[in-house]
Each structure stands twice: as C-alpha cells, then as structure tokens.
Design a protein around this motif. Structure first.
Motif, PDB file in Angstrom:
ATOM      1  N   ASP A   1       0.859  -1.201   0.000  1.00  0.00           N
ATOM      2  CA  ASP A   1       0.000   0.000   0.000  1.00  0.00           C
ATOM      3  C   ASP A   1       0.889   1.244   0.000  1.00  0.00           C
ATOM      4  OD1 ASP A   1      -2.033   1.821   0.247  1.00  0.00           O
ATOM      5  OD2 ASP A   1      -2.922   0.921   2.032  1.00  0.00           O
TER       6      ASP A   1
ATOM      7  N   ARG B   1       0.447   4.221  -1.068  1.00  0.00           N
ATOM      8  CA  ARG B   1      -0.193   5.497  -0.735  1.00  0.00           C
ATOM      9  C   ARG B   1      -0.952   5.420   0.589  1.00  0.00           C
ATOM     10  NH1 ARG B   1      -0.090   5.393  -6.281  1.00  0.00           N
ATOM     11  NH2 ARG B   1      -1.876   3.988  -6.480  1.00  0.00           N
TER      12      ARG B   1
ATOM     13  N   ARG C   1      -1.552   8.586   2.394  1.00  0.00           N
ATOM     14  CA  ARG C   1      -2.267   9.656   1.695  1.00  0.00           C
ATOM     15  C   ARG C   1      -3.751   9.356   1.496  1.00  0.00           C
ATOM     16  NH1 ARG C   1       2.477   9.158  -1.292  1.00  0.00           N
ATOM     17  NH2 ARG C   1       1.442   8.217  -3.095  1.00  0.00           N
ATOM     18  N   HIS C   2      -4.143   8.084   1.356  1.00  0.00           N
ATOM     19  CA  HIS C   2      -5.560   7.823   1.124  1.00  0.00           C
ATOM     20  C   HIS C   2      -6.325   7.779   2.446  1.00  0.00           C
ATOM     21  CE1 HIS C   2      -5.212   3.734   2.610  1.00  0.00           C
ATOM     22  NE2 HIS C   2      -4.257   3.442   1.740  1.00  0.00           N
ATOM     23  N   ARG C   3      -7.638   7.691   2.338  1.00  0.00           N
ATOM     24  CA  ARG C   3      -8.499   7.697   3.515  1.00  0.00           C
ATOM     25  C   ARG C   3      -9.074   6.316   3.817  1.00  0.00           C
ATOM     26  NH1 ARG C   3     -11.985  13.320   2.862  1.00  0.00           N
ATOM     27  NH2 ARG C   3     -10.170  14.733   2.771  1.00  0.00           N
TER      28      ARG C   3
ATOM     29  N   ASP D   1      -7.917   3.320  -1.903  1.00  0.00           N
ATOM     30  CA  ASP D   1      -7.075   3.924  -2.940  1.00  0.00           C
ATOM     31  C   ASP D   1      -7.808   3.787  -4.273  1.00  0.00           C
ATOM     32  OD1 ASP D   1      -5.146   4.753  -4.708  1.00  0.00           O
ATOM     33  OD2 ASP D   1      -3.520   3.586  -3.805  1.00  0.00           O
ATOM     34  N   LEU D   2      -8.478   4.884  -4.713  1.00  0.00           N
ATOM     35  CA  LEU D   2      -9.285   4.826  -5.938  1.00  0.00           C
ATOM     36  C   LEU D   2      -8.436   4.505  -7.157  1.00  0.00           C
ATOM     37  CD1 LEU D   2     -11.655   7.868  -5.301  1.00  0.00           C
ATOM     38  CD2 LEU D   2     -12.128   5.430  -4.999  1.00  0.00           C
ATOM     39  N   ARG D   3      -7.218   4.999  -7.180  1.00  0.00           N
ATOM     40  CA  ARG D   3      -6.340   4.718  -8.323  1.00  0.00           C
ATOM     41  C   ARG D   3      -6.025   3.227  -8.399  1.00  0.00           C
ATOM     42  NH1 ARG D   3      -1.425   8.802  -7.587  1.00  0.00           N
ATOM     43  NH2 ARG D   3      -0.591   7.452  -9.227  1.00  0.00           N
TER      44      ARG D   3
ATOM     45  N   THR E   1      -6.346  -1.825  -0.106  1.00  0.00           N
ATOM     46  CA  THR E   1      -5.380  -1.140   0.735  1.00  0.00           C
ATOM     47  C   THR E   1      -5.139  -1.962   1.997  1.00  0.00           C
ATOM     48  OG1 THR E   1      -7.106   0.058   1.899  1.00  0.00           O
ATOM     49  CG2 THR E   1      -6.188   1.105  -0.083  1.00  0.00           C
TER      50      THR E   1
ATOM     51  N   LEU F   1     -13.214   2.838   5.127  1.00  0.00           N
ATOM     52  CA  LEU F   1     -13.369   4.281   5.294  1.00  0.00           C
ATOM     53  C   LEU F   1     -13.748   4.619   6.734  1.00  0.00           C
ATOM     54  CD1 LEU F   1     -15.298   5.017   1.969  1.00  0.00           C
ATOM     55  CD2 LEU F   1     -12.938   5.674   2.496  1.00  0.00           C
TER      56      LEU F   1
ATOM     57  N   GLU G   1     -10.641   4.222   9.158  1.00  0.00           N
ATOM     58  CA  GLU G   1      -9.683   5.330   9.116  1.00  0.00           C
ATOM     59  C   GLU G   1     -10.271   6.579   9.751  1.00  0.00           C
ATOM     60  OE1 GLU G   1      -6.812   6.136   6.673  1.00  0.00           O
ATOM     61  OE2 GLU G   1      -6.310   4.081   6.136  1.00  0.00           O
TER      62      GLU G   1
ATOM     63  N   LYS H   1      -4.615   6.210  11.250  1.00  0.00           N
ATOM     64  CA  LYS H   1      -3.623   5.369  10.564  1.00  0.00           C
ATOM     65  C   LYS H   1      -2.848   4.471  11.529  1.00  0.00           C
ATOM     66  CE  LYS H   1      -4.065   7.012   6.306  1.00  0.00           C
ATOM     67  NZ  LYS H   1      -4.468   6.166   5.156  1.00  0.00           N
TER      68      LYS H   1
END
Length: 689
Positions: free
Chosen positions: A88, A90, A93-95, A98-100, A121, A149, A152, A157
């Motif tokens: 993971d 990112r 950075r993600h919540r 990770d949409l990407r 993730t 979601l 988090e 984190k």
C-alpha cells in the motif's frame, strides 16, 4: 430557428444523473458515519514477561490461535517500510480506499480476464480480517470499502497499522507479526534482516501455500519478489538485495518461548484477568538454570527431577524458578512445580537451630559438644553413617551435619521456637495438628518446600532479617526489621557454612548446607553469597526412594554450577560488631562446653531399641497392590537372643544377629515388638502400604 424541445425522458435522466453526482458522496458519507464497526479489540494472547520486558511465555487465545499483542514500535522499521511499499504505497495519503489502485485493478481484470494486481489497501485488508466473512461478492467488497473508510475515520492510521500487525495471517494458527517472527524465525520482530522482513511481508498473501514448513521453494520465490520490488521502490538498498537473496529461509516452525513455565501458569491462576504479567525473573539466568536442571536430571536415574530457585536476598526478588527438569517429561513428573512441593528437609534446617543456640548464648562456634549416643525422652537420634565422633566443636558438628549435637541444641532452644522462627522467615512448616513440635523436626520430621528453605537461608544471609520472596514487582514486602536471628548469630552460622568443603575441595566463596530426607527420597542443597541465595532439590516427585540419593553428592554439585551460571560470587559480609572471636580454650567458662538446660543424658542400654522401622514410619512394600515384599526388622542394644512379635503374634527369633525379616499379610498399621534375653521390650507402630 428554435431548438428542439428536450423530451421528458431525457430531462428525467439528466436530472437523475445530476442528483446521483451530487447525492452519492453524501450518501456514502452518511453510510460511513453510521457504519457499525466490527470488534476492533481482538483477543490477544496473554503474555508473561521478565524483569526487563523479555517474553517468558505466551498463552494461546481461547480458540487456540497464537495472536500476541504488538505495537508498531515493537517491529523493525525496515519491515514496516517494506510492507507499505509492497502492499500500500499510498497508505499515508488515502483515507482507507485507494481509488487509483481500485481503478487499475478493475481495468486489468476487464482487459486481461484475470486478476493482475489487487486494489485492496492495508486498511481494506484489516476490514476483511476483522469482518471474517467472504470477500468475493460485489456486496462483500462494497462492505469492505465502507468499513475501511469508517476505520480510518474513527481509528486513524496508527491504529489501523497496529491492527494489521496483530491480525495478519501467517499459516495455521499463527496470526500477527510477533507470533510469526517467533514461530518462523525464533526471534522477536524488533530487529529483522531485509530477507527476514521480506519473508514476513510475503507469507500473508497466501498464508497456507507459503508456510515455510511446507516447502522452501514457494516462500523463497515470494520473498525474492518482495525484495526485488522493495529495492525498485527504494525501501531497501540495492546493495543489500543480492545478499538478502542468498539468505536461507526457515523450514520448520519453532516452539514459542516457555521459560519459567510453572511460575507463568501460577501467575495466570492468581490474576486470570490480566493480559500482561510482569515477573521479577531474569530470562537469561532462567534459561541457563533450566538447561542445568535438564542436563543433570538426564544424568541421574529415570524419573528423577531437579528443581532450582534463585533469589536476590537483598530485595527478595526471585530471579529464576525452575519447577522441574522438563515440563513435558511426564515420567519425571515435569508438570509438578517442585519449588512448592511439601517434602522432608532432612538436615537442611540445622543452620537455623545452631543460629538460635548462638543467639541465646547456649553455644559458640568454638564451644565443645558431645557427639555420643544420647536418649531424649525415648528419642535416640543417630548420625547418617551410624558412627559417633565424641567431643567436637560446634563448628565442626554443623559442618559435618552431625545429628546428635543438632538435637541437643534443639532440645535446649525448643522445637516450638524453631517452628516460630521458620514462620517469621516466611516459611509455612507443615506440622502435626495432634501434638506440639517435637525434636524430630530438626532432622527432617516436618514438611517444608524449597521456597521455604530459600526464604530461611535468605534471612540468614541478610544478617538474620527476614525478606519476602516475591516473583512479582508489585507484591508486598515483609515489614522491615522482622528478625529471624540476631545479626551476630546469623553471621556466625554463615561463617561456619562458608567453611564447608565444596564438591571439588574449594570453600569460602559460598556458604551452603545440604540435606537428605529419610529413605533417600529428597536431596537438598541451599547456599548463599553476598547477593544471591539458591536452593536445589533432587528426587522423584512421586516420593519414591532413590537409593544413594544424598544431598552432598546429588544436589551440592548442581548448586555450585548454578552459582557459576549466575556469575562471580559476591563477597560474604564482614562480621558485625560484638562477635566474639576465640578458640575453645579462650572462651568464657560458660561457653567452653555447650550448656543443655533441658537436654538428655547418655542413652540407657539395658533394654533393646528397634532401629528399623522407626515408630510412625510409612513403608511401601506393595501390600496395597498385591503380595507384599518382606520387611527387614533391626534391633540395637539389649541382650540376645531377641524374640519379635507383630500384633502380638511371634514372627521370628534371632539368637546372635540383630535382624529378622517379616512379610505382612495385608495393608495397614502393624504393632511391632521385640523382647531381649533379659525380658526388656521395645515397640514400634508403623503403617504398611
């Protein structure tokens, strides 16, 4: 020209699309806010830690899984960097989603017809592990996303990472990085090589297929892929990559630590609700003494076990508690904690008897005392070797562990006082409820534990002041100033015991006393230097005799090895003020010879005495299991010939010898009697088993 009118259907579709574009995020946000989280405090193994926080023993959770408590700071930072780089990138950075990564995984699945990379993730994996349900369906995946979601948003984190480190599957019943590192690598995850870190990153992706104990090829290939990717992403130096690939992978599961197993189990029984138990034990010393007990028991006869207890007598903290030679050896009763088993101490209480005599001015180490056959109201003790030395100094009498002088001194100070001082030291002597303490307690006629004997000798080592032996840092100490012996008397006892020759001939560094219980059932050795007190017990936990089991031969060598494994002996203390140093001739007249105000006189020899079996003995001849073995009856003193009776029935005559044999018919009490040639008689009531 007029533009064509927008049809009702198209207008409705556009309105719905606009509403979804605006409303979907709001709906998702509302669902996340109202989403009930799964249990985010999974059960973890109860752990027992040593004085420095080292793991002594973990216990599996109720369902049999090994899931040890862990915090991020307990894990090598290199592992965390490699984990995030591989699983993971990112994460910070993600919540939670990770949409990407999800879009990439979906595109690859649609265009190639198979899963090329995952879109989950680390948070989504935690959601799946907490939920425990299926994840293949679209509905399950959506629930996983919403849960991630919510995790988090509500936990953050750091807590999500801790949950992954606790729950990640590592094959079989192993969960979490700490249990995995102990099981597969034999070490805590605080310090890991790049190869070890990559191994522990790779296993959870396919925990059963990549278990190291199911073949090295699969886990080696997976580990090397993790290493290659970690190097490409800068999580490890490229220079370390080649070295890491050459490192061997484990091929078997290691046992979890099981140091101080008996003490750990007792800690759980005493405080069952505590998740973490802190003990005063020192893991390194515990391991060394467990190895000593195991090796020495193996060199002795079958079914013999060894127990060792070591404490810092300055504080009372127990530094090592070895309850048996091997917890899992059923033949040797390994499951029994022999540091707390009630046994006969043999001569191991004599130092306290002599200390009481010094304290009360009855004797001095250089006083003279008689070692001769002596009767004490019908009780006639004899030395271990059945010989007498005549007039000896008190110092020599204690160093040689002579029985008659010890009983003379006990008769003078009083058995009740001895029992009271034992209790003041923290011991719990087991005595008969039917009569007050008798002189026999001085030679082993009392029940004590190894812990009791260590507590008594700890008080002697501390100048006579009692100290509570404790295995938890928060246990209450004894009130200060609780005296077992006066300081000068305690030092005199220590100085005498320091002069006892050790196995091998040396003396002086360690003051020690041995003991052998009646019938060779227990061998003892208790000793101390200026800091530590150590006790050793050797014997069969089931109480069966072991021919030739003697304290000086069986237990004393183990005691000396235990001190060697502790380290350089601490010097014994100097003499306190007021100690009288003089030879026997230089002592004041009242101390030149032992004064025995209530003592016995020479043994009368007109009548016979039953030498064996002694009155009150319990003798196992197998009568309760079938045919009994013959019992040897022995007589001393008196005039031959001797006529023997059992329950009033004649059973044999010896004209010149002093022994006959008798085979009991059944289990139970037997009244033995012998009549000599002059008509004098002696009786002994025993129990035949």
């Amino acid at each position: 020209m007029r533009s064509p009118a927008i049809g009702p259907t198209i207008l409705a579709a556009l309105t719905l699309a606009a509403g979804l574009a605006v409303g979907a995020p709001l709906m998702l946000k509302a669902q996340v806010a109202s989403m009930p989280l799964p249990a985010v405090a999974p059960a973890v193994s109860t752990v027992v830690l040593d004085r420095s926080g080292r793991l002594l023993r973990p216990f599996a959770v109720a369902d049999g899984r090994w899931r040890l408590p862990v915090e991020a700071e307990d894990v090598d930072p290199g592992f965390v960097r490699m984990l995030l780089a591989y699983e993971d990138r990112r994460f910070e950075r993600h919540r939670g989603v990770d949409l990407r990564a999800l879009a990439r995984a979906g595109w690859q699945l649609a265009t190639r017809g198979r899963i090329v990379s995952g879109g989950s993730t680390l948070t989504m994996q935690v959601a799946r592990l907490l939920d425990g349900g299926p994840t293949r369906s679209a509905a399950a995946k959506l629930r996983q996303i919403v849960t991630a979601l919510a995790l988090e948003r509500r936990l953050g984190k750091a807590e999500v990472l801790r949950l992954y480190l606790t729950l990640a599957p590592y094959g079989g019943n192993i969960e979490g990085i700490r249990a995995a590192s102990l099981a597969w690598l034999g070490k805590e995850p605080k310090r890991l090589t790049p190869a070890e870190a990559a191994l522990l990153v790779a296993i959870p992706q396919a925990p059963e297929a990549r278990r190291p104990d199911r073949g090295a090829d699969a886990i080696r290939a997976a580990r090397d892929r993790v290493l290659a990717r970690a190097a490409a992403l800068g999580a490890i130096d490229t220079g370390d990559l080649a070295t890491a690939r050459t490192e061997a992978v484990p091929q078997r599961r290691r046992p979890f630590p099981m140091l101080a197993a008996h003490a750990a189990e007792r800690a759980l029984r005493e405080r069952p609700g505590e998740p973490v138990h802190h003990l005063t034990i020192e893991a390194g010393l515990q391991g060394r003494l467990e190895g000593l007990a195991r090796d020495r028991a193996a060199a002795l006869s079958d079914r013999v076990s060894v127990a060792i207890l070591a404490a810092d007598h300055r504080t009372g903290e127990i530094r090592a508690s070895v309850g048996s030679s091997d917890l899992l050896d059923l033949d040797r009763g390994g499951f029994l904690d022999m540091t707390r088993a009630v046994r006969s101490p043999g001569s191991a209480l004599k130092p306290l008897i002599y200390g009481l005599a010094f304290e009360q001015g009855i004797a001095h180490p250089e006083s003279l005392i008689e070692d001769r056959s002596t009767a004490f109201a019908g009780y006639v003790p004899a030395n271990f070797d059945r010989t007498f030395l005549g007039t000896v100094t008190v110092r020599r009498a204690l160093q040689l562990s002579l029985n008659v002088p010890a009983v003379q001194l006990l008769d003078a100070v009083g058995p009740a006082r001895l029992a009271a001082r034992m209790r003041r030291a923290g011991a719990a002597p087991v005595l008969s409820d039917l009569s007050p303490p008798g002189l026999a307690i001085g030679l082993g006629g009392v029940g004590v534990t190894l812990t009791d004997l260590v507590a008594i000798h700890a008080a002697i080592a501390r100048g006579g002041e009692a100290v509570a032996l404790r295995i938890r840092p928060d246990e209450d100490p004894l009130p200060p100033g609780r005296r077992v012996l006066e300081a000068r008397a305690a030092w005199q006892v220590g100085s005498i015991l320091a002069g006892v020759p050790q196995p091998g001939g040396a003396s002086g560094a360690i003051a020690f006393k041995t003991g052998t219980s009646y019938g060779y059932r227990d061998a003892w050795a208790i000793g101390f230097d200026g800091r530590y007190v150590v006790g050793v017990w050797v014997g069969r936990p089931d109480g069966e005799p072991v021919p030739g089991l003697v304290g000086i031969d069986a237990a004393a060598p183990i005691l000396m090895d235990a001190f060697a494994r502790i380290g350089q002996p601490a010097p014994l203390p100097a003499a306190p003020p007021g100690v009288l140093a003089a030879s026997s001739a230089g002592l004041p007249a009242p101390l030149r010879r032992v004064r025995v105000p209530r003592g016995g006189g020479p043994a009368l020899v007109q009548g016979p005495q039953i030498a064996y079996p002694p009155a009150g003995a319990e003798i196992d001849l197998g009568a309760g299991r079938g045919a009994a073995a013959p019992l040897a009856l022995k007589v001393r003193e008196g005039r031959p010939p001797y006529l023997w009776f059992a329950d009033g029935t004649p059973i044999g005559t010896s004209d010149f010898g002093r022994a006959v044999t008798f085979t009991p018919r059944e289990r139970g009490f037997v009244e033995l009697m012998v009549i000599d040639g002059a008509g004098a008689a002696a009786r002994s009531r025993v129990f035949i088993d």
